[in-house]
Design a protein around this motif. Structure first.
Motif, PDB file in Angstrom:
ATOM      1  N   ASN A 229     -41.763  15.788  30.130  1.00 27.51           N
ATOM      2  CA  ASN A 229     -41.222  16.824  29.241  1.00 27.51           C
ATOM      3  C   ASN A 229     -39.796  16.571  28.771  1.00 27.51           C
ATOM      4  O   ASN A 229     -39.293  17.292  27.901  1.00 27.51           O
ATOM      5  CB  ASN A 229     -41.340  18.216  29.884  1.00 27.51           C
ATOM      6  CG  ASN A 229     -40.579  18.328  31.198  1.00 27.51           C
ATOM      7  OD1 ASN A 229     -39.744  17.484  31.509  1.00 27.51           O
ATOM      8  ND2 ASN A 229     -40.877  19.378  31.954  1.00 27.51           N
ATOM      9  N   THR A 230     -39.128  15.567  29.317  1.00 23.76           N
ATOM     10  CA  THR A 230     -37.797  15.221  28.805  1.00 23.76           C
ATOM     11  C   THR A 230     -37.832  13.966  27.929  1.00 23.76           C
ATOM     12  O   THR A 230     -36.788  13.504  27.477  1.00 23.76           O
ATOM     13  CB  THR A 230     -36.820  14.985  29.972  1.00 23.76           C
ATOM     14  OG1 THR A 230     -37.287  13.903  30.771  1.00 23.76           O
ATOM     15  CG2 THR A 230     -36.666  16.239  30.817  1.00 23.76           C
ATOM     16  N   ARG A 231     -39.018  13.446  27.701  1.00 19.20           N
ATOM     17  CA  ARG A 231     -39.152  12.211  26.918  1.00 19.20           C
ATOM     18  C   ARG A 231     -39.309  12.538  25.434  1.00 19.20           C
ATOM     19  O   ARG A 231     -39.920  13.541  25.052  1.00 19.20           O
ATOM     20  CB  ARG A 231     -40.376  11.421  27.389  1.00 19.20           C
ATOM     21  CG  ARG A 231     -40.400  11.166  28.886  1.00 19.20           C
ATOM     22  CD  ARG A 231     -39.742   9.879  29.259  1.00 19.20           C
ATOM     23  NE  ARG A 231     -39.458   9.785  30.682  1.00 19.20           N
ATOM     24  CZ  ARG A 231     -39.005   8.700  31.277  1.00 19.20           C
ATOM     25  NH1 ARG A 231     -38.810   7.600  30.573  1.00 19.20           N
ATOM     26  NH2 ARG A 231     -38.742   8.688  32.574  1.00 19.20           N
ATOM     27  N   LEU A 232     -38.768  11.665  24.588  1.00 17.13           N
ATOM     28  CA  LEU A 232     -38.950  11.826  23.146  1.00 17.13           C
ATOM     29  C   LEU A 232     -40.426  11.706  22.820  1.00 17.13           C
ATOM     30  O   LEU A 232     -41.084  10.746  23.236  1.00 17.13           O
ATOM     31  CB  LEU A 232     -38.162  10.750  22.393  1.00 17.13           C
ATOM     32  CG  LEU A 232     -38.319  10.754  20.863  1.00 17.13           C
ATOM     33  CD1 LEU A 232     -37.716  12.022  20.271  1.00 17.13           C
ATOM     34  CD2 LEU A 232     -37.675   9.512  20.251  1.00 17.13           C
ATOM     35  N   HIS A 233     -40.955  12.666  22.085  1.00 14.81           N
ATOM     36  CA  HIS A 233     -42.372  12.635  21.741  1.00 14.81           C
ATOM     37  C   HIS A 233     -42.554  12.552  20.233  1.00 14.81           C
ATOM     38  O   HIS A 233     -41.619  12.782  19.454  1.00 14.81           O
ATOM     39  CB  HIS A 233     -43.086  13.886  22.289  1.00 14.81           C
ATOM     40  CG  HIS A 233     -42.640  15.174  21.651  1.00 14.81           C
ATOM     41  ND1 HIS A 233     -41.670  15.987  22.200  1.00 14.81           N
ATOM     42  CD2 HIS A 233     -43.033  15.794  20.508  1.00 14.81           C
ATOM     43  CE1 HIS A 233     -41.480  17.037  21.441  1.00 14.81           C
ATOM     44  NE2 HIS A 233     -42.295  16.941  20.386  1.00 14.81           N
ATOM     45  N   PHE A 234     -43.783  12.216  19.838  1.00 12.16           N
ATOM     46  CA  PHE A 234     -44.170  12.226  18.427  1.00 12.16           C
ATOM     47  C   PHE A 234     -45.255  13.278  18.272  1.00 12.16           C
ATOM     48  O   PHE A 234     -46.221  13.312  19.044  1.00 12.16           O
ATOM     49  CB  PHE A 234     -44.693  10.845  17.997  1.00 12.16           C
ATOM     50  CG  PHE A 234     -43.645   9.769  18.051  1.00 12.16           C
ATOM     51  CD1 PHE A 234     -42.836   9.511  16.963  1.00 12.16           C
ATOM     52  CD2 PHE A 234     -43.450   9.025  19.210  1.00 12.16           C
ATOM     53  CE1 PHE A 234     -41.856   8.523  17.013  1.00 12.16           C
ATOM     54  CE2 PHE A 234     -42.480   8.040  19.284  1.00 12.16           C
ATOM     55  CZ  PHE A 234     -41.678   7.784  18.188  1.00 12.16           C
TER      56      PHE A 234
END
Length: 303
Positions: free
Chosen positions: A263-268
């Protein structure tokens, strides 16, 4: 020496990977070279990857051949799966032109080699043949970068979702990304846990398709999703700074939910109502490690 890969597939050399039956490996290859390469030892594989490669179509296809390199070789149950990279600096060779240099390339037309899907190794200097035929203006063919290797982790929410994932994987492959998907790469009787472990371990990046159902199963460690996510969590704990795992959001709600570990990772966001096209292009750029251009730093206007 060079590799000759001949295929009947209509569009095979526009894909980053190609598979061939092990029985057709080293067909139309002299015995000395068969003895040298048939074991596919680590040393043999390294030599095969260092050789220039001619990617040709069977004669009836009448499609242009390409020149490049083999960048990876996987030995599966009864087939070999190669990852390939076409050299963009070498123009496609029309079939009509290729026919005129079959003899120089040691392609045995009397035995109909040009009409047979196979992988041969030829004791011929490919660069010299292409140079003399005015098809190449360089003294050597440099190594080519390996296409990025991606594994897609997802939940079988519905037939429609499985089709959506397959379509995404197909789009990635058409853009030069070697996407691995269970729908394509798992064979009958294969151990699914082993497939998941191997695919995650060998991938450069892992796309985690985060639907609401996936997140629920990941958090509850349910089924195959739970097993895969346990492996993801383990690798994240071993390497906190890794960017290997990319959340791909496909959700209907207004609030994005992700597994705790991601949930802290950059997502697309490729969900409905989003700018799918721009997000997809950004994902493809990221997988190819193409950085967004940064404007140059100008002078201090007050100095």
């Amino acid at each position: 020496m060079y590799n000759l890969l001949m295929t009947a597939g209509e569009d095979d050399w526009n894909s980053p990977t190609w598979s061939i039956s092990t029985g057709r490996y080293l067909e139309h290859t002299v015995q000395m070279l068969r003895n040298r390469f048939e074991s596919l030892s680590q040393d043999a594989v390294q030599q095969l990857k260092q050789m220039p490669t001619l990617f040709a179509y069977e004669d009836f296809r009448d499609l242009p051949a390409r020149v490049g390199r083999i960048t990876e070789i996987q030995q599966l149950h009864h087939e070999l799966r190669i990852t390939l990279a076409v050299d963009p600096a070498v123009a496609p060779i029309p079939q009509s032109v290729l026919r005129t240099i079959y003899h120089d390339l040691d392609v045995n037309t009397r035995n109909l080699e040009h009409c047979r899907t196979h992988w041969a190794i030829k004791d011929i200097d490919l660069v010299d043949v292409l140079t003399r035929a005015n098809l190449l203006n360089r003294a050597q063919l440099p190594p080519q970068p390996r296409p990025p290797k991606v594994f897609i982790s997802y939940s079988w929410d519905s037939p429609e979702h499985r089709q959506w994932v397959a379509s995404l994987a197909g789009t990635l492959r058409s853009n030069g990304i070697d996407a691995t998907l269970d729908q394509w790469h798992v064979r009958g009787g294969e151990d699914l846990a082993g497939f998941m472990e191997r695919s995650i371990r060998e991938a450069d990046r892992v796309l985690v398709i985060c639907t609401e159902a996936y997140v629920e199963r990941a958090l509850g460690r349910q089924g195959g999703v739970g097993y895969e996510h346990t492996m993801v969590t383990g690798e994240l704990m071993r390497n906190v700074g890794t960017s290997k795992f990319i959340p791909i959001v496909r959700q209907s709600g207004s609030t994005v939910v992700l597994p705790t570990e991601l949930n802290t990772r950059l997502h697309f966001n490729l969900g409905p109502g989003t700018d799918y096209s721009s997000q997809l292009q950004a994902l493809i750029r990221d997988l190819h490690n193409v950085q967004t251009p940064i404007p140059p730093l100008g002078p201090n206007p007050f100095y």
